[in-house]
Design a protein around this motif. Structure first.
Motif, PDB file in Angstrom:
ATOM      1  N   SER B 166       0.659  -1.299   0.169  1.00  0.00           N
ATOM      2  CA  SER B 166       0.063   0.000   0.045  1.00  0.00           C
ATOM      3  C   SER B 166       0.963   1.163  -0.072  1.00  0.00           C
ATOM      4  N   LYS B 167       0.684   2.196  -0.980  1.00  0.00           N
ATOM      5  CA  LYS B 167       1.603   3.381  -1.267  1.00  0.00           C
ATOM      6  C   LYS B 167       0.775   4.568  -0.652  1.00  0.00           C
ATOM      7  N   LEU B 168       1.615   5.111   0.550  1.00  0.00           N
ATOM      8  CA  LEU B 168       0.689   6.239   1.258  1.00  0.00           C
ATOM      9  C   LEU B 168       1.095   7.722   0.736  1.00  0.00           C
ATOM     10  N   SER B 169       0.048   8.549   1.071  1.00  0.00           N
ATOM     11  CA  SER B 169       0.402   9.799   0.933  1.00  0.00           C
ATOM     12  C   SER B 169       1.013  10.633   1.803  1.00  0.00           C
ATOM     13  N   PRO B 170       1.588  11.677   1.719  1.00  0.00           N
ATOM     14  CA  PRO B 170       2.080  12.524   2.873  1.00  0.00           C
ATOM     15  C   PRO B 170       1.014  13.764   3.171  1.00  0.00           C
ATOM     16  N   ASN B 171       0.011  13.727   2.375  1.00  0.00           N
ATOM     17  CA  ASN B 171      -0.944  14.720   2.654  1.00  0.00           C
ATOM     18  C   ASN B 171      -2.183  14.265   3.376  1.00  0.00           C
ATOM     19  N   VAL B 172      -1.584  13.941   4.939  1.00  0.00           N
ATOM     20  CA  VAL B 172      -2.474  13.550   5.721  1.00  0.00           C
ATOM     21  C   VAL B 172      -1.968  14.004   7.181  1.00  0.00           C
ATOM     22  N   THR B 173      -3.308  14.058   8.101  1.00  0.00           N
ATOM     23  CA  THR B 173      -2.634  14.357   9.488  1.00  0.00           C
ATOM     24  C   THR B 173      -1.950  13.559  10.369  1.00  0.00           C
ATOM     25  N   ASP B 174      -2.358  12.191  10.207  1.00  0.00           N
ATOM     26  CA  ASP B 174      -1.563  10.999  11.063  1.00  0.00           C
ATOM     27  C   ASP B 174      -1.421   9.848  10.188  1.00  0.00           C
ATOM     28  N   ILE B 175       0.060   9.714   9.440  1.00  0.00           N
ATOM     29  CA  ILE B 175       0.378   8.745   8.753  1.00  0.00           C
ATOM     30  C   ILE B 175      -0.023   7.398   9.516  1.00  0.00           C
ATOM     31  N   VAL B 176       0.350   7.392  10.708  1.00  0.00           N
ATOM     32  CA  VAL B 176       0.315   6.017  11.278  1.00  0.00           C
ATOM     33  C   VAL B 176      -1.252   5.452  11.437  1.00  0.00           C
ATOM     34  N   VAL B 177      -2.120   6.107  11.335  1.00  0.00           N
ATOM     35  CA  VAL B 177      -3.596   5.688  11.299  1.00  0.00           C
ATOM     36  C   VAL B 177      -3.850   4.815   9.784  1.00  0.00           C
ATOM     37  N   LEU B 178      -3.378   5.650   8.989  1.00  0.00           N
ATOM     38  CA  LEU B 178      -3.266   4.997   7.485  1.00  0.00           C
ATOM     39  C   LEU B 178      -2.735   3.904   7.456  1.00  0.00           C
ATOM     40  N   ALA B 179      -1.279   3.745   7.808  1.00  0.00           N
ATOM     41  CA  ALA B 179      -0.493   2.778   7.630  1.00  0.00           C
ATOM     42  C   ALA B 179      -1.085   1.358   8.432  1.00  0.00           C
ATOM     43  N   LYS B 180      -1.884   1.782   9.617  1.00  0.00           N
ATOM     44  CA  LYS B 180      -2.164   0.779  10.517  1.00  0.00           C
ATOM     45  C   LYS B 180      -3.357   0.216   9.947  1.00  0.00           C
ATOM     46  N   ALA B 181      -4.351   0.888   9.277  1.00  0.00           N
ATOM     47  CA  ALA B 181      -5.411   0.242   8.723  1.00  0.00           C
ATOM     48  C   ALA B 181      -4.914  -0.452   7.436  1.00  0.00           C
ATOM     49  N   CYS B 182      -4.006  -0.214   6.536  1.00  0.00           N
ATOM     50  CA  CYS B 182      -3.412  -0.877   5.629  1.00  0.00           C
ATOM     51  C   CYS B 182      -2.866  -2.360   6.073  1.00  0.00           C
ATOM     52  N   VAL B 183      -2.237  -2.340   7.029  1.00  0.00           N
ATOM     53  CA  VAL B 183      -1.381  -3.541   7.651  1.00  0.00           C
ATOM     54  C   VAL B 183      -2.717  -4.450   8.244  1.00  0.00           C
ATOM     55  N   ASP B 184      -3.753  -3.792   8.822  1.00  0.00           N
ATOM     56  CA  ASP B 184      -4.671  -4.574   9.439  1.00  0.00           C
ATOM     57  C   ASP B 184      -5.393  -5.573   8.462  1.00  0.00           C
ATOM     58  N   ALA B 185      -5.487  -4.738   7.259  1.00  0.00           N
ATOM     59  CA  ALA B 185      -6.169  -5.242   5.884  1.00  0.00           C
ATOM     60  C   ALA B 185      -5.551  -6.205   5.196  1.00  0.00           C
ATOM     61  N   GLY B 186      -4.106  -6.413   5.667  1.00  0.00           N
ATOM     62  CA  GLY B 186      -3.290  -7.755   5.089  1.00  0.00           C
ATOM     63  C   GLY B 186      -2.187  -7.115   4.333  1.00  0.00           C
ATOM     64  N   ALA B 187      -2.202  -5.825   4.328  1.00  0.00           N
ATOM     65  CA  ALA B 187      -0.801  -5.281   3.317  1.00  0.00           C
ATOM     66  C   ALA B 187       0.365  -5.976   3.826  1.00  0.00           C
TER      67      ALA B 187
END
Lengths: 266, 291
Positions: B166-187
């Protein structure tokens, strides 16, 4: 054709009107065709400016096992400003890039139409056409004023039939290149003519219209904002016809020379 | 002595940790660069249908960086699988296919197309989800809304056995929330960052220097931003493989990304500056990297 990426030595810089001609020395023998370009990293010692800049090749020569490339440019931004002023640069050059002009051998008259810095590809092309000597080689060269008639002195020695004009009449005829083109095409048998043009888009559009009117084929050499120059980034695009539709064409790979009938004008 | 640069990511052995980033490689680069020396080639994002892309100008230079807005110009998945990808399958290097959809369903559709195609899967190291293209309407939502990042990653994981990045964007308030969501989904891995939303204007005309008004900033200017994001994700998620991206120009930059927790890196804009930069960086890394 092999593409080289080589260090160069900036060996000389001369002024030509308000522009500059720099000579870059490369320790390798490389040949170019008229219409091709190079991608120059202005100084490999820094990241600002970052991207390379594309330049038409004005002239080149070989001495021993080296190639001397002349680049004619005017200052338009930070990159060209550095190139015009600074010494001790360590430029890198990627060469040769793009397609050559497609010279139609069955013609007896060639006409090159240039506006301002759009003159650059026509030194090599003019030299090549004169060398082929199939007939008359004409150059119509115009600019806003005489200070933008870059390289005019150098061009004078090629043996071209020269027609010079400026918007303000400060040198040559007062008027536009397209007016001279229209007049010249009206005076001769046009099926023996091939035209080439380079300059601002508005001028190229008008050149296409005039050539179209007289049913003369014209190749246009285009310049766009370029990223990689190797067809990957898709930044340098121009709109071309695609059957009943249109598509973007990459100037670096599919160009920089296009038949005027291929392009879509906006 | 030649240092071994090989790494393992999601169960595969990569020759080196150096990859080229999506959209910055292709065309006739194989005439200038020996692709066999790369860890992986990430291809330009492919979409369901062909896309013509955004109007020019598509690129402009800023201080130590560039802003681009290409708009995902690509031939579409059918033509990609039948034609374009075969040029890269000929090389002895991994391919990572980047996909971009307008919905979780489209992402899954693209992944299934790849999974069901007859291309040699052993050459495909991963599918990278372009959750974060700033240059397409709606394109950023996937990486700014964690529920969408989750459902997109999950829907892709359900239809393919190929590892998913999962390739993430820097245009966010909290990257960790996004990264965790992807990992939880199986990334299987996270790659970051995509470009930073940005703009350049000419005050004389008052107009943007980019055809679609705004674009994405890349190049050395964004390296400190990228390092911060990699660092934060690594602190929060000690185990997930991270591929660092952002302004890498030399081997020292690569080692900086390793220092904050990246397992591998992708090189993007630098390919425009020196077409064979990846090979040069790889050579330097052999001398500098103390594993």
């Amino acid at each position: 054709m092999t593409i080289h990426n080589l260090p160069t030595q900036l060996v000389s810089r001369i002024k030509t009107r308000e522009g500059f001609i720099i000579t870059l020395k490369i320790d390798k023998k490389i040949d170019f065709f008229p219409g091709q370009f190079l991608h120059l990293r202005i100084d490999s010692q820094r990241y600002d400016p970052l991207l390379r800049r594309p330049f038409s090749i004005w002239n080149y020569s070989h001495k021993n096992s080296s190639t001397y490339i002349d680049v004619l440019f005017k200052v338009v931004g930070r990159g060209t400003d550095i190139l015009a002023k600074e010494d001790n640069l360590k430029p890198f050059v990627m060469i040769p890039l793009g397609n050559k002009f497609n010279i139609l051998n069955d013609r007896s008259n060639y006409i090159m139409v240039a506006g301002g810095a759009g003159i650059v590809p026509f030194y090599l092309l003019g030299r090549e056409l004169v060398k082929m000597h199939k007939g008359k080689v004409t150059l119509i060269f115009g600019a806003r004023n005489s200070s933008q008639l870059y390289g005019l002195e150098q061009l004078s020695s090629l043996g071209l039939d020269m027609h010079i004009c400026t918007d303000d009449g400060s040198e040559g005829k007062k008027g536009l290149v397209t007016e001279i083109l229209d007049e010249l095409l009206g005076k001769q048998k046009t099926d023996s003519i091939q035209a080439f043009s380079c300059g601002p888009m508005v001028m190229l559009k008008r050149v296409s219209e005039v050539c179209n009117k007289w049913n003369v084929g014209c190749q246009l050499s285009l310049e766009t904002h370029m990223g990689c120059a190797l067809g990957a980034c898709r930044a340098c695009i121009v709109k071309v016809k695609n059957k009943d539709d249109w598509k973007y064409s990459r100037v670096c790979c599919e160009g920089p020379n296009y038949n005027s009938s291929e392009l879509i004008w906006e | 002595m030649s240092q071994d640069l090989s790494i393992r990511l999601f169960g595969k052995a990569f020759k080196t940790p150096i990859m080229v980033a999506s959209g910055t490689f292709g065309g006739i680069y194989d005439k200038v660069v020996d692709l066999n020396q790369l860890g992986a080639v990430v291809l330009k994002s492919v979409t369901v249908n062909p896309r013509k892309g955004n109007p020019p100008p598509r690129i402009v230079e800023t201080a130590s960086g560039t802003i681009n807005s290409i708009g995902l110009e690509n031939p579409g998945i059918e033509s990609f699988l039948s034609d374009e990808i075969h040029r890269y399958l000929a090389f002895d290097t991994f391919i990572i296919i980047s996909i971009a959809g307008k919905s979780p369903e489209e992402f899954a559709f693209l992944a299934k197309k790849i999974q069901d195609s007859d291309i040699d899967k052993s050459k495909i190291a991963a599918i990278e989800l372009n959750l974060s293209c700033p240059n397409v309407a709606g394109g950023l939502d996937f990486s700014t809304k964690s529920d969408l990042a989750f459902s997109t990653t999950k829907s892709v994981k359900e239809v393919t056995k190929i590892p998913v990045i999962s390739k993430l964007s820097p245009n966010v308030t909290d990257i960790v929330v996004l990264a965790k969501a992807c990992v939880d989904a199986g990334a299987d891995a996270i790659s970051l960052i995509n470009t930073v939303k940005a703009m350049a204007v000419d005050w004389k005309t008052g107009k943007s220097l980019i055809g679609s008004q705004v674009g994405g900033l890349s190049g050395p200017a964004i390296k400190p931003i990228a390092l911060r994001f990699v660092y934060e994700v690594r602190q929060a998620l000690p185990a997930v493989p991270i591929i660092g991206i952002g302004g890498i120009m030399n081997a020292h930059d690569v080692l900086e990304f390793f220092s904050v927790g990246a397992n591998a890196v992708q090189i993007g804009t630098a390919n425009f500056v020196e077409a064979d930069i990846t090979v040069r960086i790889t050579d330097d890394l052999r001398r500098l990297w103390r594993r």
